[in-house]
Design an enzyme around this catalytic site. Structure first.
Site, PDB file in Angstrom:
ATOM      1  N   ARG A 177       2.691  -1.526  11.336  1.00  0.00           N
ATOM      2  CA  ARG A 177       2.275  -0.191  10.876  1.00  0.00           C
ATOM      3  C   ARG A 177       0.924   0.211  11.456  1.00  0.00           C
ATOM      4  O   ARG A 177       0.391   1.269  11.110  1.00  0.00           O
ATOM      5  CB  ARG A 177       2.147  -0.167   9.345  1.00  0.00           C
ATOM      6  CG  ARG A 177       3.393  -0.594   8.605  1.00  0.00           C
ATOM      7  CD  ARG A 177       4.197   0.548   8.067  1.00  0.00           C
ATOM      8  NE  ARG A 177       5.315   0.054   7.289  1.00  0.00           N
ATOM      9  CZ  ARG A 177       6.596   0.273   7.566  1.00  0.00           C
ATOM     10  NH1 ARG A 177       6.937   1.030   8.601  1.00  0.00           N
ATOM     11  NH2 ARG A 177       7.551  -0.221   6.809  1.00  0.00           N
ATOM     12  N   LEU A 200       1.771   4.077   1.487  1.00  0.00           N
ATOM     13  CA  LEU A 200       1.523   4.554   2.855  1.00  0.00           C
ATOM     14  C   LEU A 200       1.481   6.075   2.914  1.00  0.00           C
ATOM     15  O   LEU A 200       0.782   6.648   3.747  1.00  0.00           O
ATOM     16  CB  LEU A 200       2.621   4.028   3.784  1.00  0.00           C
ATOM     17  CG  LEU A 200       2.672   2.501   3.952  1.00  0.00           C
ATOM     18  CD1 LEU A 200       3.955   2.090   4.668  1.00  0.00           C
ATOM     19  CD2 LEU A 200       1.457   2.005   4.710  1.00  0.00           C
ATOM     20  N   LEU A 260       0.836  -1.206   0.000  1.00  0.00           N
ATOM     21  CA  LEU A 260       0.000   0.000   0.000  1.00  0.00           C
ATOM     22  C   LEU A 260       0.867   1.251   0.000  1.00  0.00           C
ATOM     23  O   LEU A 260       1.860   1.324   0.740  1.00  0.00           O
ATOM     24  CB  LEU A 260      -0.874  -0.006   1.271  1.00  0.00           C
ATOM     25  CG  LEU A 260      -1.707   1.242   1.543  1.00  0.00           C
ATOM     26  CD1 LEU A 260      -2.852   1.357   0.545  1.00  0.00           C
ATOM     27  CD2 LEU A 260      -2.253   1.218   2.975  1.00  0.00           C
ATOM     28  N   GLU A 271       1.995  -5.136   8.018  1.00  0.00           N
ATOM     29  CA  GLU A 271       0.793  -4.416   8.435  1.00  0.00           C
ATOM     30  C   GLU A 271       0.711  -4.260   9.954  1.00  0.00           C
ATOM     31  O   GLU A 271       0.394  -3.192  10.470  1.00  0.00           O
ATOM     32  CB  GLU A 271      -0.472  -5.152   7.936  1.00  0.00           C
ATOM     33  CG  GLU A 271      -0.799  -4.918   6.477  1.00  0.00           C
ATOM     34  CD  GLU A 271      -0.057  -5.840   5.511  1.00  0.00           C
ATOM     35  OE1 GLU A 271       0.926  -6.480   5.927  1.00  0.00           O
ATOM     36  OE2 GLU A 271      -0.466  -5.891   4.333  1.00  0.00           O
ATOM     37  N   GLU A 321       0.238  -9.439  -1.458  1.00  0.00           N
ATOM     38  CA  GLU A 321      -1.144  -9.710  -1.898  1.00  0.00           C
ATOM     39  C   GLU A 321      -1.214  -9.719  -3.428  1.00  0.00           C
ATOM     40  O   GLU A 321      -1.876 -10.566  -4.030  1.00  0.00           O
ATOM     41  CB  GLU A 321      -2.083  -8.655  -1.313  1.00  0.00           C
ATOM     42  CG  GLU A 321      -2.144  -8.749   0.205  1.00  0.00           C
ATOM     43  CD  GLU A 321      -3.085  -7.736   0.836  1.00  0.00           C
ATOM     44  OE1 GLU A 321      -2.925  -6.524   0.572  1.00  0.00           O
ATOM     45  OE2 GLU A 321      -3.982  -8.154   1.586  1.00  0.00           O
TER      46      GLU A 321
HETATM   47  C1  1HE Z   1       6.920   4.198  -0.191  1.00  0.00           C
HETATM   48  C2  1HE Z   1       6.565   2.896   0.273  1.00  0.00           C
HETATM   49  C3  1HE Z   1       5.211   2.655   0.557  1.00  0.00           C
HETATM   50  C4  1HE Z   1       8.699   2.958  -0.044  1.00  0.00           C
HETATM   51  N1  1HE Z   1       4.338   3.657   0.368  1.00  0.00           N
HETATM   52  N2  1HE Z   1       6.001   5.146  -0.356  1.00  0.00           N
HETATM   53  N3  1HE Z   1       4.372  -1.519   3.193  1.00  0.00           N
HETATM   54  C5  1HE Z   1       5.424  -1.389   4.014  1.00  0.00           C
HETATM   55  O1  1HE Z   1       5.310  -1.273   5.206  1.00  0.00           O
HETATM   56  C6  1HE Z   1       6.782  -1.343   3.356  1.00  0.00           C
HETATM   57  C7  1HE Z   1       7.295   0.081   3.382  1.00  0.00           C
HETATM   58  N4  1HE Z   1       8.540   0.254   2.674  1.00  0.00           N
HETATM   59  C8  1HE Z   1       9.726  -0.239   3.130  1.00  0.00           C
HETATM   60  O2  1HE Z   1       9.818  -0.901   4.117  1.00  0.00           O
HETATM   61  C9  1HE Z   1      10.935   0.131   2.331  1.00  0.00           C
HETATM   62  O3  1HE Z   1      10.665   1.305   1.590  1.00  0.00           O
HETATM   63  C10 1HE Z   1      11.399  -0.961   1.339  1.00  0.00           C
HETATM   64  C11 1HE Z   1      11.968  -2.124   2.109  1.00  0.00           C
HETATM   65  C12 1HE Z   1      10.268  -1.440   0.433  1.00  0.00           C
HETATM   66  C13 1HE Z   1      12.505  -0.376   0.426  1.00  0.00           C
HETATM   67  O4  1HE Z   1      13.517   0.206   1.231  1.00  0.00           O
HETATM   68  P1  1HE Z   1      14.543   1.230   0.560  1.00  0.00           P
HETATM   69  O5  1HE Z   1      15.557   1.572   1.603  1.00  0.00           O
HETATM   70  O6  1HE Z   1      15.021   0.671  -0.735  1.00  0.00           O
HETATM   71  O7  1HE Z   1      13.690   2.523   0.148  1.00  0.00           O
HETATM   72  P2  1HE Z   1      13.155   3.723   1.086  1.00  0.00           P
HETATM   73  O8  1HE Z   1      14.228   4.728   1.264  1.00  0.00           O
HETATM   74  O9  1HE Z   1      12.482   3.214   2.292  1.00  0.00           O
HETATM   75  O10 1HE Z   1      12.013   4.346   0.161  1.00  0.00           O
HETATM   76  C14 1HE Z   1      12.331   4.954  -1.074  1.00  0.00           C
HETATM   77  C15 1HE Z   1      11.143   5.799  -1.486  1.00  0.00           C
HETATM   78  O11 1HE Z   1      10.019   4.937  -1.685  1.00  0.00           O
HETATM   79  C16 1HE Z   1      10.723   6.788  -0.408  1.00  0.00           C
HETATM   80  O12 1HE Z   1      10.156   7.889  -1.051  1.00  0.00           O
HETATM   81  P3  1HE Z   1      10.930   9.319  -1.155  1.00  0.00           P
HETATM   82  O13 1HE Z   1       9.986  10.199  -1.898  1.00  0.00           O
HETATM   83  O14 1HE Z   1      11.182   9.739   0.267  1.00  0.00           O
HETATM   84  O15 1HE Z   1      12.206   9.030  -1.915  1.00  0.00           O
HETATM   85  C17 1HE Z   1       9.643   6.039   0.327  1.00  0.00           C
HETATM   86  O16 1HE Z   1       8.743   6.885   1.007  1.00  0.00           O
HETATM   87  C18 1HE Z   1       8.967   5.352  -0.829  1.00  0.00           C
HETATM   88  N5  1HE Z   1       8.220   4.167  -0.377  1.00  0.00           N
HETATM   89  N6  1HE Z   1       7.688   2.165   0.357  1.00  0.00           N
HETATM   90  C19 1HE Z   1       4.740   4.862  -0.089  1.00  0.00           C
HETATM   91  N7  1HE Z   1       4.766   1.465   0.962  1.00  0.00           N
HETATM   92  C20 1HE Z   1      -4.762  -2.907   0.995  1.00  0.00           C
HETATM   93  S1  1HE Z   1      -4.002  -2.882   2.483  1.00  0.00           S
HETATM   94  C21 1HE Z   1      -2.347  -3.250   2.228  1.00  0.00           C
HETATM   95  C22 1HE Z   1      -1.585  -2.885   3.460  1.00  0.00           C
HETATM   96  C23 1HE Z   1      -0.123  -2.807   3.227  1.00  0.00           C
HETATM   97  O17 1HE Z   1       0.384  -3.004   2.164  1.00  0.00           O
HETATM   98  S2  1HE Z   1       0.791  -2.398   4.599  1.00  0.00           S
HETATM   99  C24 1HE Z   1       2.442  -2.641   4.111  1.00  0.00           C
HETATM  100  C25 1HE Z   1       3.012  -1.365   3.566  1.00  0.00           C
END
Ligand code: 1HE
Length: 266
Positions: free
Chosen positions: A144, A73, A71, A141, A121
């Site tokens: 978070r 976020l 998602l 999830e 998913e």
């Molecule tokens: C994002 C997202 C995101 C990265 N939404 N912007 N999902 C999570 O909890 C996973 C969240 N993401 C992470 O844990 C990490 O970003 C990663 C492991 C995927 C990648 O790490 P990394 O070090 O390569 O990248 P980063 O520095 O964390 O992120 C780079 C950019 O991607 C940054 O944006 P910027 O504009 O500051 O450069 C991040 O904000 C962006 N980014 N992940 C938005 N998820 C229907 S319900 C479903 C419920 C869920 O899916 S909950 C699980 C959500």
């Protein structure tokens, strides 16, 4: 009749590898392919129309080092959605993923890096998942303050069972490598996931479309039925598929011994 060039996409990239073999690439690498509402709409559009536009097998790939961060976020935080808004959004996720699972076109996911939350998913709505050593699976999830909304309670639980799914959500447990394959999160562990997914997709595309349609929708539908009804539905689908005129040449080839025999792996 729509064609591959009719899809207007911004968050996805669409290419044809060979006749009928499509590559759909998640194309927001700067955001780690996080699923914003627009991307979900593009997935709905694409997977609703792919079969009619001539897709016979689809590789679902990703730009950048990660398959999908789930998602979006940041969008979710900024939109400050109401319960009703998010409920409706989840229905669009389900629409997209149901079109994938039940759409009748084989979908092979070429995974890498993070396959997390809604990214898992999405991957679990594909029919085949191909991972490499760097691919990792998680459901963050719980950490978070969220809950799955894109079908994980159904599809991920189907893949790995209820206890493991709950453990992943409660503790943030990460699975990767051979263990992930052994559990069923992916079916293949290879060095180059895109190349292997393409090989599989090309092979799938050699099957008759009606046969693939039955495999890539019938099995899922039958899982949703009682055993008695599933057996009835299976016989009905087999009645249609196994008598299709297009299969006659393949059966004739077996009968006259020119058709390939099934041999063990060497
Ligand atoms: C994002 C997202 C995101 C990265 N939404 N912007 N999902 C999570 O909890 C996973 C969240 N993401 C992470 O844990 C990490 O970003 C990663 C492991 C995927 C990648 O790490 P990394 O070090 O390569 O990248 P980063 O520095 O964390 O992120 C780079 C950019 O991607 C940054 O944006 P910027 O504009 O500051 O450069 C991040 O904000 C962006 N980014 N992940 C938005 N998820 C229907 S319900 C479903 C419920 C869920 O899916 S909950 C699980 C959500």
């Amino acid at each position: 009749m729509p064609s591959i060039t009719d899809f207007a996409l911004q968050n996805l990239r669409l290419e044809e590898d060979s006749p009928g073999v499509w590559i759909v690439t998640l194309n927001r690498p700067d955001k780690r392919n996080a699923l914003n509402a627009d991307t979900i709409e593009e997935l709905v559009t694409l997977f609703s129309g792919a079969a009619r536009a001539g897709a016979r097998a689809i590789v679902l790939a990703a730009e950048g080092p990660h398959f999908c961060a789930g998602l979006d976020l940041v969008e979710h935080h900024q939109a400050d959605r109401s319960p009703a808004d998010f409920w409706q959004l989840c229905l669009r996720w389900h629409e997209a993923f149901n079109k994938m699972e039940y759409g009748g076109v084989p979908i092979i996911a070429a995974l890498k890096g993070a396959v997390v939350g809604g990214g898992l998913e999405l991957a679990s709505a594909a029919h085949v998942r191909v991972a490499d050593a760097g691919t990792y699976f998680a459901l963050p999830e719980g950490q978070r303050g969220l809950f799955t909304g894109g079908g994980a309670t159904i599809r991920v639980t189907d893949l790995i069972g209820k206890s493991r799914m709950i453990d992943m959500m409660l503790t943030g447990r990460v699975y990767q490598g051979q263990e992930a394959v052994d559990l069923g999160l992916a079916q293949y562990l290879v060095e180059d996931t895109l190349s292997h997914a393409l090989t599989l997709a090309r092979r799938c595309a050699e099957n008759l479309p009606l046969t693939n349609f039955a495999i890539c929708s019938g099995v899922s539908h039958m899982q949703n039925m009682s055993a008695l009804d599933a057996a009835y539905a299976e016989a009905c689908v087999a009645g249609i598929v196994n008598t299709q005129p297009e299969a006659r040449a393949r059966l004739a080839a077996f009968a006259d011994k020119s058709g390939a025999r099934i041999r063990p792996n060497t």
